[in-house]
Design an enzyme around this catalytic site. Structure first.
Site, short mmCIF file in Angstrom:
data_model
loop_
_atom_site.label_atom_id
_atom_site.label_comp_id
_atom_site.label_asym_id
_atom_site.label_seq_id
_atom_site.Cartn_x
_atom_site.Cartn_y
_atom_site.Cartn_z
N GLU A 34 0.91 -1.12 0.22
CA GLU A 34 -0.02 -0.01 -0.01
C GLU A 34 0.89 1.24 0.05
O GLU A 34 1.89 1.36 0.61
CB GLU A 34 -1.05 -0.05 1.39
CG GLU A 34 -1.74 1.13 1.28
CD GLU A 34 -2.66 1.41 2.61
OE1 GLU A 34 -2.33 0.76 3.57
OE2 GLU A 34 -3.57 2.08 2.40
N ARG A 260 6.43 -13.24 8.96
CA ARG A 260 7.12 -11.94 8.49
C ARG A 260 8.33 -11.76 9.22
O ARG A 260 8.88 -12.66 10.23
CB ARG A 260 6.38 -10.74 8.96
CG ARG A 260 6.14 -10.44 10.71
CD ARG A 260 5.15 -9.69 11.08
NE ARG A 260 5.39 -8.32 9.93
CZ ARG A 260 4.13 -7.59 9.78
NH1 ARG A 260 2.95 -7.90 10.15
NH2 ARG A 260 4.30 -6.47 8.87
N LYS A 270 4.77 0.75 10.29
CA LYS A 270 5.13 1.88 9.66
C LYS A 270 4.66 3.13 10.18
O LYS A 270 5.09 4.27 9.94
CB LYS A 270 4.26 1.63 8.27
CG LYS A 270 4.83 1.19 7.09
CD LYS A 270 3.89 1.25 5.91
CE LYS A 270 3.88 0.18 4.93
NZ LYS A 270 2.95 0.38 3.92
#
Length: 555
Positions: A34, A260, A270
């Site tokens: 994104e 991850r 983020k």
RNA sequence: UGGGACGUCGUCAAGCGGUAAGACACUAGAUUUUGAUUCUAGCAUUCGCAGGUUCGAUCCCUGCCGUCCCAGCCA
């Protein structure tokens, strides 16, 4: 070392099986960021997996921006992401894709669901929807609008698109199962009204599809064979499959979840990384202490080492925490082979050679790489006055200390043997200058009598050295799993304003990683301070002496 | 207390019924004009625990324990 990008793992096993069974003849993956922030090491694992799989299997990998939330996304982020992926050395298939490319098709599929009685317009408020959804222990309750006529939902949905309603006034929900133990299946929202300027479609739409509805369809439209995502999406898989099973589409990608990359002492959120930038805790997204790709690039990491690291942080289904030392090892391995050696002094201590003729100087030949002759040699000026590292002198040092102390003979790399005669102190008792003598018969750094000199130190000519600023970085956080600002390491940046570099380097330093012998790897920064060029320390050299000293202190 | 997943060395991890790879870290030693690099050696009689199946189980079965993820009109 294998030339594969990806080491064998459970996903390659699935792919191998799919290829063998004939389910697929070509591998098609995608990396779907994104555009709402910068890429960090965590993303690198996914990038290397998806693009790497495509390369290893001679398939293709799409770069697809998941741009369904215009409130958070920007062109700048999208551009930064593309730059980072290219820098890492990967090529995406064809042109860059965007989920927004499929808005028309997504809308049509939503209509199809409504027509099949599998989706409805819910006019409850956000609060009502949340309450009715239930929680882990209580099942959800059907919306009072759940069984409204198909025609009514159809009409409302079209009017939603036409902009007849306010943001949040109603949503489109899939009709699945409010009793499901999986919250994602309790009539998930698939379209909401949101008036925000979209980075690609501008103000064309006021309704936007949700991730769960968009992602699976985008994957299918692109013919993705293996849709790899992180573990937290495992709960979404039933919905991913439900959507594709209930619309008219001839492709059904296999969603596979993997672990991850978590790294010790590293923040991967983020949002929290963004806070550091916003509050000027760091010098932008590319601050060399940031775990972002741009930060690592500015610091001087080379893409090869980052890729190697991603490859080593194996793909499994077990949540993992990789030690930062693993990354540093990859960086050192890469730089040890690729970085030319130079000399520079972090904390200069003046040294005068009393028996060296005043006003004279000579050139010394130095190797640019100890293991690789192809790096060649260079000539360094040497004279009566030099700078050496302040740490290379220690008053009253014992025999374990190989460097200067009064009366001790030490080798100056590639130059001469010097004997420290006297240390001059200032009024505060600090050593400010060393008076030494040299043995002219030891030019090059060796003697014919085979005399043993254990220590070798680096130096620069006082007259010729360049003034530079050196920035030494330590971990940004003090805590293994940092949660926020409280965990920041106050000493993550140390600036050395009076460092000295051997002449001839500064002019040609742009884009080159150097090893300052005995101290670490350095890389020219984009900034300049007070006319002094700035260099970032990429990583230190291993220092078993420092470790030994430390353990002795602890005793 | 619902659903999903995972538990092999300090940290990752291979192992796919035949008797515990490798990497990082760590320790000791050798070589060294970077206390770097390189090299050599050491580092899980044991695979969360307890039962069961089997000639044989880290791998199969059962139960238990532990850890992680999920209650955005975010992705």
């Amino acid at each position: 070392m294998s030339d594969k990008n990806v080491t064998e793992n459970f996903i390659t096993q699935i792919i191998d099986a799919d290829l063998e069974s004939g389910k697929h003849s070509q591998v098609m993956t995608r990396f779907p960021p994104e555009p709402n922030g910068f890429l960090h090491v965590g993303h690198v694992k996914s990038i290397c997996l998806n693009f790497g799989l495509a390369e290893d299997y001679q398939g293709l990998c799409n770069l697809r921006f998941d741009d369904t939330n215009p409130a958070k996304e920007s062109i700048e982020y999208a551009q930064a992401i593309q730059r980072d992926i290219e820098w890492l050395g990967f090529k995406w298939n064809d042109k860059v894709m965007y989920s927004s490319d499929y808005f028309d098709q997504l809308y049509a599929y939503a209509i199809e669901l409504i027509e099949k009685g599998l989706a409805f317009i819910d006019e409850q408020s956000p609060e009502e929807i949340r309450e009715m959804r239930g929680d882990f222990t209580h099942p959800g309750v059907n919306s009072p609008f759940r069984d409204r006529p198909i025609e009514e939902s159809l009409d409302l949905f079209k009017r939603m698109k036409a902009g007849e309603f306010e943001d949040g006034q109603m949503v489109l929900r899939a009709k699945i199962d409010m009793q499901s133990g999986n919250l994602n299946m309790r009539d998930p929202i698939i379209y909401r009204i949101k008036r925000a300027h979209h980075i690609r479609t501008g103000d064309q739409w006021c309704i936007y599809p949700m991730y769960d509805f968009t992602h699976c369809i985008s994957d299918a439209l692109e013919g993705i064979t293996h849709s790899n995502c992180t573990l937290e999406f495992a709960d979404h898989k039933p919905l991913y499959d439900w959507v594709l099973d209930n619309i008219t589409i001839d492709c059904h990608p296999h969603q596979i979840e993997f672990n991850r990359l978590n790294q010790t002492f590293t923040m991967m959120s983020k949002r929290k990384l963004n806070e550091l930038v916003e509050q000027d805790v760091v010098d932008g997204w590319d601050d060399p202490r940031m775990p972002t790709v741009s930060g690592m690039r500015r610091r001087g990491y080379r893409p090869q080492s980052i890729r190697q690291y991603a490859k080593k942080s194996t793909v499994t289904r077990k949540p993992s925490m990789i030690p930062m030392s693993m990354l540093e090892d990859c960086v050192r391995q890469d730089l040890n082979a690729s970085a030319p050696r130079i000399m520079g002094v972090l904390n200069p201590l003046k040294l005068v050679i009393e028996n060296y003729p005043e006003g004279e100087s000579e050139m010394i030949t130095a190797h640019n790489h100890p293991m690789d002759e192809s790096f060649g040699t260079r000539e360094l000026p040497f004279g009566r006055e030099l700078y050496i590292e302040a740490d290379d002198y220690k008053e009253g040092a014992n025999r374990k200390f190989f460097r200067f102390t009064e009366g001790r003979e030490v080798r100056l790399r590639y130059a001469y043997y010097l004997t420290c005669q006297k240390a001059i102190k200032n009024e505060a008792g600090e050593v400010i200058e060393l008076r030494c003598t040299y043995d002219p018969a030891t030019k090059g750094g060796c003697s014919e009598d085979g005399r043993k000199v254990k220590g070798t130190i680096h130096w620069v000519s006082a007259e010729h050295a360049d003034d530079v600023e050196l920035r030494l970085y330590d971990r940004l956080y003090n805590v293994v799993s940092p949660k926020g600002m409280d965990d920041l390491n106050p000493d993550s940046l140390k600036v050395l304003e009076n460092a000295k570099l051997e002449p001839g380097i500064v002019e040609k330093s742009e884009g080159v990683q150097y090893q300052l012998e005995r101290t670490g790897y350095f890389f020219r920064d984009k900034t300049h301070e007070k006319d002094k060029p700035v260099f970032n320390r990429i990583v230190t050299l291993r220092d078993s002496w420092a470790r030994q000293e430390q353990t002795e202190e602890q005793k």
